[in-house]
Design a protein around this motif. Structure first.
Motif, short mmCIF file in Angstrom:
data_model
loop_
_atom_site.label_atom_id
_atom_site.label_comp_id
_atom_site.label_asym_id
_atom_site.label_seq_id
_atom_site.Cartn_x
_atom_site.Cartn_y
_atom_site.Cartn_z
N ARG A 3 12.23 -14.44 15.23
CA ARG A 3 11.87 -15.42 14.22
C ARG A 3 10.55 -15.03 13.55
O ARG A 3 9.74 -14.32 14.12
N TYR A 8 7.64 -18.03 7.26
CA TYR A 8 8.31 -19.20 6.69
C TYR A 8 7.34 -20.35 6.46
O TYR A 8 7.53 -21.13 5.51
N ASP A 55 18.47 -20.36 3.98
CA ASP A 55 17.96 -19.78 5.22
C ASP A 55 17.96 -20.79 6.36
O ASP A 55 18.27 -20.46 7.51
N VAL A 61 15.17 -19.97 10.30
CA VAL A 61 13.81 -20.48 10.40
C VAL A 61 13.54 -21.06 11.79
O VAL A 61 12.58 -20.70 12.46
N SER A 68 16.25 -27.70 11.84
CA SER A 68 16.91 -27.03 10.70
C SER A 68 17.55 -28.07 9.78
O SER A 68 17.42 -28.00 8.55
N PRO A 265 16.28 -13.57 10.22
CA PRO A 265 15.33 -14.03 9.19
C PRO A 265 15.33 -13.11 7.98
O PRO A 265 15.35 -11.88 8.11
#
Length: 311
Positions: A3, A8, A55, A61, A68, A265
């Motif tokens: 990740r 992000y 995404d 993320v 999410s 990612p």
């Protein structure tokens, strides 16, 4: 597959800041035709929010579903009026069977047809447009944002819709604030022009981002029996580019890698690209990577060829 929380966090922060700044600019410009430039800016900002929602839908993320979903609802439903649940379900069906006539909703012949078989079965408007659909394709994309909004709402009234009231509430909040702000600041004529430019460019930008990925690539039918790797690679096209192009295309220009590893990612896709390309060469699987202009030429050329029988 690691990740990228810092990436992000920065990307989301920048997007939110530009979103707020764009609406602040809208309020400051006031009753002026310069608002059409603000509309164009907001079309870009809305599209970038769409890329973030994409995404989040793939859990690139956050590892787990609850954060999410929460972020997806905020970035999708509330910020840009795109139904998170409906789009996510539709997009997952696309990933499961890309460019498959019977299973991929992105190649269903609603207006555009994608194969000679679909042309033969087409009736009404799709058949009329199919004659010169390569020329109609870009103008039709200016209606794509409106289609996404309408489809998002319609899906929530179907039986079995999840989070119906939460999503409807967030969509209502978005459209109430959106139309309220536009018509409060601008007289009717300018307000309608603003809506046309903003939503038209929003749809065009999204469509031009997604079109190079699969349009013009092989369309599969029930007769095609492919393993996972070939199903994903042979129906996808990469678009070469540097950092600026990656940002403008939401890093979806690494479409082959994205389809093989959908929860990777986005900033890691460029690192996976040379590995995947080498492996495909080793096992003899065709791997297509081209420039942006060439990708549009191939996609539009395919659409024109498909409609040849009607001309």
């Amino acid at each position: 597959m690691d990740r990228r929380p810092v990436y992000y966090a920065v990307r989301m922060g920048v997007c939110v800041a530009v979103y707020v700044a764009s609406w602040t600019l809208f309020a400051l410009v006031g009753d002026s035709w310069l608002q059409l430039l603000v509309a164009a800016l907001l079309a870009v900002v809305f599209s970038q929010f769409g890329f973030l929602a994409h995404d989040l839908g793939h859990r690139q993320v956050f590892r787990t579903r609850p954060p999410s979903d929460l972020a997806g609802l905020l970035f999708g439903n509330l910020a840009i009026g795109l139904g998170w649940g409906w789009w996510n379900s539709k997009h997952n069906r696309h990933h499961a069977n890309p460019n498959h006539e019977d299973h991929d909703p992105d190649v269903s012949p609603a207006v555009i047809v994608f194969s000679a078989d679909q042309v033969a079965r087409s009736r009404g408007l799709p058949r009329l447009i199919a004659r010169h659909q390569a020329f109609w394709f870009l103008p039709l994309l200016t209606l794509e944002a409106w289609h996404l909004h309408v489809a998002s709402v319609k899906a929530l009234f179907k039986p079995g819709a999840r989070r119906r009231w939460q999503e409807l509430g967030l969509l209502a909040a978005h459209f109430g604030a959106y139309f309220g702000a536009v018509f409060a600041v601008l007289p009717p004529g300018k307000a309608l022009a603003f809506l046309a430019v903003h939503q038209g460019l929003f749809g065009l930008y999204l469509g031009c981002t997604f079109a190079p990925n699969h349009k013009g690539m092989p369309v599969l039918t029930k007769e095609d029996k492919l393993d996972f790797l070939r199903k994903q690679v042979l129906t996808s096209r990469n678009v070469r580019g540097g950092p600026v192009r990656d940002v403008l295309l939401g890093q979806l220009n690494y479409q082959i890698e994205h389809h093989l590893f959908p929860n990777m990612p986005a900033p890691n896709l460029r690192r996976a690209q040379p590995i995947v390309e080498r492996y495909c060469a080793e096992i003899g699987v065709s791997y297509l990577q081209t420039g942006l202009v060439a990708s549009y030429r191939q996609a539009l050329g395919h659409l024109h060829e498909v409609g040849a029988s009607l001309r």
